[in-house]
Scaffold this motif. Structure first.
Motif, PDB file in Angstrom:
ATOM      1  N   VAL A  97       0.832  -1.202   0.000  1.00 34.13           N
ATOM      2  CA  VAL A  97       0.000   0.000   0.000  1.00 34.13           C
ATOM      3  C   VAL A  97       0.867   1.253   0.000  1.00 34.13           C
ATOM      4  O   VAL A  97       0.581   2.232  -0.696  1.00 34.13           O
ATOM      5  N   SER A  98       1.964   1.226   0.758  1.00 35.89           N
ATOM      6  CA  SER A  98       2.801   2.421   0.893  1.00 35.89           C
ATOM      7  C   SER A  98       3.467   2.820  -0.417  1.00 35.89           C
ATOM      8  O   SER A  98       3.812   3.984  -0.607  1.00 35.89           O
ATOM      9  N   ARG A  99       3.659   1.865  -1.346  1.00 38.25           N
ATOM     10  CA  ARG A  99       4.329   2.231  -2.593  1.00 38.25           C
ATOM     11  C   ARG A  99       3.357   2.482  -3.742  1.00 38.25           C
ATOM     12  O   ARG A  99       3.779   2.780  -4.855  1.00 38.25           O
ATOM     13  N   LEU A 100       2.060   2.394  -3.462  1.00 32.39           N
ATOM     14  CA  LEU A 100       1.082   2.730  -4.488  1.00 32.39           C
ATOM     15  C   LEU A 100       0.855   4.243  -4.499  1.00 32.39           C
ATOM     16  O   LEU A 100       0.753   4.861  -3.435  1.00 32.39           O
ATOM     17  N   PRO A 101       0.749   4.848  -5.659  1.00 33.61           N
ATOM     18  CA  PRO A 101       0.568   6.309  -5.734  1.00 33.61           C
ATOM     19  C   PRO A 101      -0.893   6.707  -5.531  1.00 33.61           C
ATOM     20  O   PRO A 101      -1.500   7.370  -6.369  1.00 33.61           O
ATOM     21  N   VAL A 102      -1.467   6.263  -4.408  1.00 36.10           N
ATOM     22  CA  VAL A 102      -2.873   6.556  -4.143  1.00 36.10           C
ATOM     23  C   VAL A 102      -2.986   7.751  -3.215  1.00 36.10           C
ATOM     24  O   VAL A 102      -2.052   8.093  -2.482  1.00 36.10           O
ATOM     25  N   SER A 103      -4.136   8.383  -3.242  1.00 34.45           N
ATOM     26  CA  SER A 103      -4.377   9.546  -2.395  1.00 34.45           C
ATOM     27  C   SER A 103      -5.470   9.277  -1.368  1.00 34.45           C
ATOM     28  O   SER A 103      -5.736  10.124  -0.518  1.00 34.45           O
ATOM     29  N   GLU A 104      -6.085   8.074  -1.435  1.00 34.88           N
ATOM     30  CA  GLU A 104      -7.249   7.823  -0.587  1.00 34.88           C
ATOM     31  C   GLU A 104      -7.392   6.339  -0.283  1.00 34.88           C
ATOM     32  O   GLU A 104      -7.099   5.488  -1.121  1.00 34.88           O
ATOM     33  N   LEU A 105      -7.851   6.031   0.940  1.00 38.49           N
ATOM     34  CA  LEU A 105      -8.249   4.678   1.323  1.00 38.49           C
ATOM     35  C   LEU A 105      -9.741   4.679   1.614  1.00 38.49           C
ATOM     36  O   LEU A 105     -10.223   5.519   2.382  1.00 38.49           O
ATOM     37  N   LYS A 106     -10.466   3.737   1.016  1.00 37.16           N
ATOM     38  CA  LYS A 106     -11.880   3.565   1.345  1.00 37.16           C
ATOM     39  C   LYS A 106     -12.003   2.302   2.192  1.00 37.16           C
ATOM     40  O   LYS A 106     -11.764   1.192   1.710  1.00 37.16           O
ATOM     41  N   ILE A 107     -12.353   2.488   3.452  1.00 44.48           N
ATOM     42  CA  ILE A 107     -12.422   1.368   4.387  1.00 44.48           C
ATOM     43  C   ILE A 107     -13.750   0.657   4.214  1.00 44.48           C
ATOM     44  O   ILE A 107     -14.821   1.268   4.247  1.00 44.48           O
ATOM     45  N   ASP A 108     -13.671  -0.650   4.038  1.00 46.32           N
ATOM     46  CA  ASP A 108     -14.837  -1.437   3.650  1.00 46.32           C
ATOM     47  C   ASP A 108     -15.918  -1.453   4.724  1.00 46.32           C
ATOM     48  O   ASP A 108     -15.650  -1.363   5.927  1.00 46.32           O
ATOM     49  N   ARG A 109     -17.136  -1.584   4.254  1.00 48.54           N
ATOM     50  CA  ARG A 109     -18.315  -1.668   5.118  1.00 48.54           C
ATOM     51  C   ARG A 109     -18.182  -2.769   6.173  1.00 48.54           C
ATOM     52  O   ARG A 109     -18.712  -2.655   7.278  1.00 48.54           O
ATOM     53  N   ALA A 110     -17.442  -3.837   5.855  1.00 47.34           N
ATOM     54  CA  ALA A 110     -17.298  -4.947   6.794  1.00 47.34           C
ATOM     55  C   ALA A 110     -16.697  -4.503   8.120  1.00 47.34           C
ATOM     56  O   ALA A 110     -16.950  -5.122   9.161  1.00 47.34           O
ATOM     57  N   PHE A 111     -15.890  -3.427   8.106  1.00 41.73           N
ATOM     58  CA  PHE A 111     -15.253  -2.952   9.329  1.00 41.73           C
ATOM     59  C   PHE A 111     -15.988  -1.768   9.945  1.00 41.73           C
ATOM     60  O   PHE A 111     -15.558  -1.226  10.959  1.00 41.73           O
ATOM     61  N   VAL A 112     -17.086  -1.376   9.316  1.00 39.22           N
ATOM     62  CA  VAL A 112     -17.935  -0.319   9.865  1.00 39.22           C
ATOM     63  C   VAL A 112     -19.165  -0.931  10.528  1.00 39.22           C
ATOM     64  O   VAL A 112     -19.530  -0.576  11.643  1.00 39.22           O
ATOM     65  N   ALA A 113     -19.773  -1.902   9.839  1.00 40.08           N
ATOM     66  CA  ALA A 113     -20.969  -2.557  10.378  1.00 40.08           C
ATOM     67  C   ALA A 113     -20.629  -3.285  11.672  1.00 40.08           C
ATOM     68  O   ALA A 113     -19.701  -4.078  11.731  1.00 40.08           O
ATOM     69  N   GLY A 114     -21.369  -3.007  12.697  1.00 38.69           N
ATOM     70  CA  GLY A 114     -21.161  -3.696  13.966  1.00 38.69           C
ATOM     71  C   GLY A 114     -20.053  -3.127  14.818  1.00 38.69           C
ATOM     72  O   GLY A 114     -19.902  -3.510  15.984  1.00 38.69           O
ATOM     73  N   ALA A 115     -19.241  -2.214  14.284  1.00 41.88           N
ATOM     74  CA  ALA A 115     -18.117  -1.670  15.052  1.00 41.88           C
ATOM     75  C   ALA A 115     -18.550  -0.981  16.346  1.00 41.88           C
ATOM     76  O   ALA A 115     -17.831  -1.063  17.347  1.00 41.88           O
ATOM     77  N   PRO A 116     -19.708  -0.301  16.386  1.00 42.64           N
ATOM     78  CA  PRO A 116     -20.103   0.321  17.655  1.00 42.64           C
ATOM     79  C   PRO A 116     -20.283  -0.681  18.792  1.00 42.64           C
ATOM     80  O   PRO A 116     -20.124  -0.329  19.964  1.00 42.64           O
ATOM     81  N   ASP A 117     -20.603  -1.942  18.461  1.00 43.79           N
ATOM     82  CA  ASP A 117     -20.878  -2.940  19.496  1.00 43.79           C
ATOM     83  C   ASP A 117     -19.828  -4.038  19.588  1.00 43.79           C
ATOM     84  O   ASP A 117     -19.887  -4.866  20.499  1.00 43.79           O
ATOM     85  N   ASN A 118     -18.897  -4.071  18.648  1.00 39.60           N
ATOM     86  CA  ASN A 118     -17.912  -5.153  18.610  1.00 39.60           C
ATOM     87  C   ASN A 118     -16.512  -4.571  18.779  1.00 39.60           C
ATOM     88  O   ASN A 118     -15.976  -3.955  17.858  1.00 39.60           O
ATOM     89  N   PRO A 119     -15.884  -4.748  19.943  1.00 36.69           N
ATOM     90  CA  PRO A 119     -14.564  -4.148  20.182  1.00 36.69           C
ATOM     91  C   PRO A 119     -13.516  -4.562  19.157  1.00 36.69           C
ATOM     92  O   PRO A 119     -12.692  -3.749  18.736  1.00 36.69           O
ATOM     93  N   ARG A 120     -13.533  -5.822  18.734  1.00 38.47           N
ATOM     94  CA  ARG A 120     -12.517  -6.286  17.788  1.00 38.47           C
ATOM     95  C   ARG A 120     -12.666  -5.572  16.442  1.00 38.47           C
ATOM     96  O   ARG A 120     -11.687  -5.090  15.869  1.00 38.47           O
TER      97      ARG A 120
END
Length: 400
Positions: free
Chosen positions: A303-326
């Motif tokens: 990832v560090s060597r890709l010339p990207v300007s943005e990361l889009k964090i997947d829904r899988a790590f957003v859904a349930g995050a308020p209730d799931n510490p992991r």
């Protein structure tokens, strides 16, 4: 309502059965997974809900879940456990991967109010995803005809800054308005386009529509970038950078007004060609984004060597995050990684107020998802922005 309670502990099983009976539920009991399958196979009608303990000798709850899936059981499923939250969450995910109808879980000792909530969920009809229709499979000829007939359109989903409420961009999502079948989602035709060598003509069509959208937005005084999804197969074509630039320049638009999103899980297929195209696009003024970050196999070094300007964090790590510490820790670490690489971070798939508040507090730069807005046409987008600006102070009272 009929329920099956599976638990090897007689006292626990009978206690839960007693609570359910007092709630006018007809209860059948099973002391292990083997007995449960016998009850399911001999029952004259399906059970409405199944309570399944995870820790059982002989055949544990996870093995029993597989047995239920093998028999295509559609009953509502409630897991019983005294284990830690991460183990219970993993068991629920296992059940969902088996396509079981997971309603939730109960910790021991049982909470009568929680049982009532879960039973109410069991009484609601299950929403089962349906395919577009009972039609013949799409073919390359269908896709070629659709391209020639200009049957593809774009829907635009806003991306907003959760700290300021400012709309900072939109993602252009392609839809196929088939003359016979109506709307067809991308999941049903992108692979076909790639396999039939039609992905580049499809990309050309999308870019023409995106450039038209670029001008439409600016005529409405909305100087915001448009994100367009690119197939990695296209990104590994050495002429793709020139092709994309020509689409924009010929349409009298500016490369700075476009972001190209590439899915992380496809990055490693031909990294040399991808890097060449990506670097040339950045030199031309375009921005690049890694989509669905966290679902693929990219290393931090990659990832560090890709010339990207943005990361889009997947829904899988957003859904349930308020209730799931992991899940929350993974989400937070992803945001920290992106910011440490000086990348803009977008949390996608935000659907609830709790998710919105969490990602805002963790410091995401931008939010995208149904909590903000569904994809829409350009006319609807302009109206939505006016409504959003009026709604924003209510979402963030401290912004005034």
């Amino acid at each position: 309502m009929r329920a099956l309670v599976i638990d090897d502990d007689d006292l626990v099983r009978r206690t839960l059965a007693g609570i359910l009976t007092s709630m006018q539920v007809e209860v059948t009991q099973a002391a292990d997974g083997f007995a449960a399958i016998d009850q399911i196979e001999t029952s004259p009608t399906p059970f409405d809900v199944i309570f399944c303990d995870l820790q059982m000798p002989g055949r544990d709850g996870i093995q029993t879940l597989r047995d239920l899936a093998d028999r295509r059981v559609t009953s509502g499923l409630i897991l019983l456990s005294g284990h830690t939250r991460d183990i219970v969450a993993s068991a629920e995910n296992t059940a969902r991967h088996h396509a079981l109808n997971v309603l939730g879980h109960l910790y021991k000792p049982f909470d009568r109010a929680k049982i009532n909530v879960l039973l109410e969920a069991a009484s609601r009809p299950r929403r089962i995803p349906q395919m577009t229709s009972n039609r013949e499979p799409l073919t390359a000829a269908d896709l070629r005809r659709g391209l020639a007939a200009n049957e593809f359109i774009l829907a635009f989903q806003p991306k907003v800054n959760p700290a300021t409420g400012v709309v900072e961009g939109v993602e252009a999502l392609v839809r196929w308005m088939h003359e016979r079948y109506g709307p067809i989602p991308p999941v049903e035709f992108i692979s076909l386009a790639e396999e039939s060598a039609l992905i580049d003509p499809l990309t050309d069509a999308v870019m023409r529509l995106a450039v038209a959208g670029y001008h439409d937005l600016r005529e409405g005084h909305l100087d915001i970038p448009i994100a367009v999804n690119l197939s990695t197969r296209s990104m590994t074509r050495l002429d793709m950078a020139d092709r994309l630039r020509a689409s924009v320049i010929d349409g009298e638009a500016s490369p700075e007004g476009f972001v190209f999103e590439v899915t992380e899980s496809q990055l490693a297929d031909n990294m040399t060609a991808f890097l060449e195209t990506a670097t040339r696009l950045r030199l031309m003024g375009f921005k690049l984004s890694i989509d669905d970050f966290g679902t693929g196999f990219s290393t931090m070094e990659q990832v560090s060597r890709l010339p990207v300007s943005e990361l889009k964090i997947d829904r899988a790590f957003v859904a349930g995050a308020p209730d799931n510490p992991r899940t929350r820790h993974i989400l937070e670490a992803s945001l920290q990684l992106g910011h440490s690489l000086n990348l803009k971070c977008v949390c996608e798939g935000v659907e609830t107020s709790n998710e919105w508040e969490l990602v805002r507090r963790l410091g995401t730069d931008t939010v995208q998802g149904y909590f903000v807005a569904k994809p829409m046409g350009l006319a609807a987008l302009r109206s939505w922005i006016t409504e959003w600006e009026a709604k924003w102070p209510l979402l963030n009272p401290n912004s005034a």
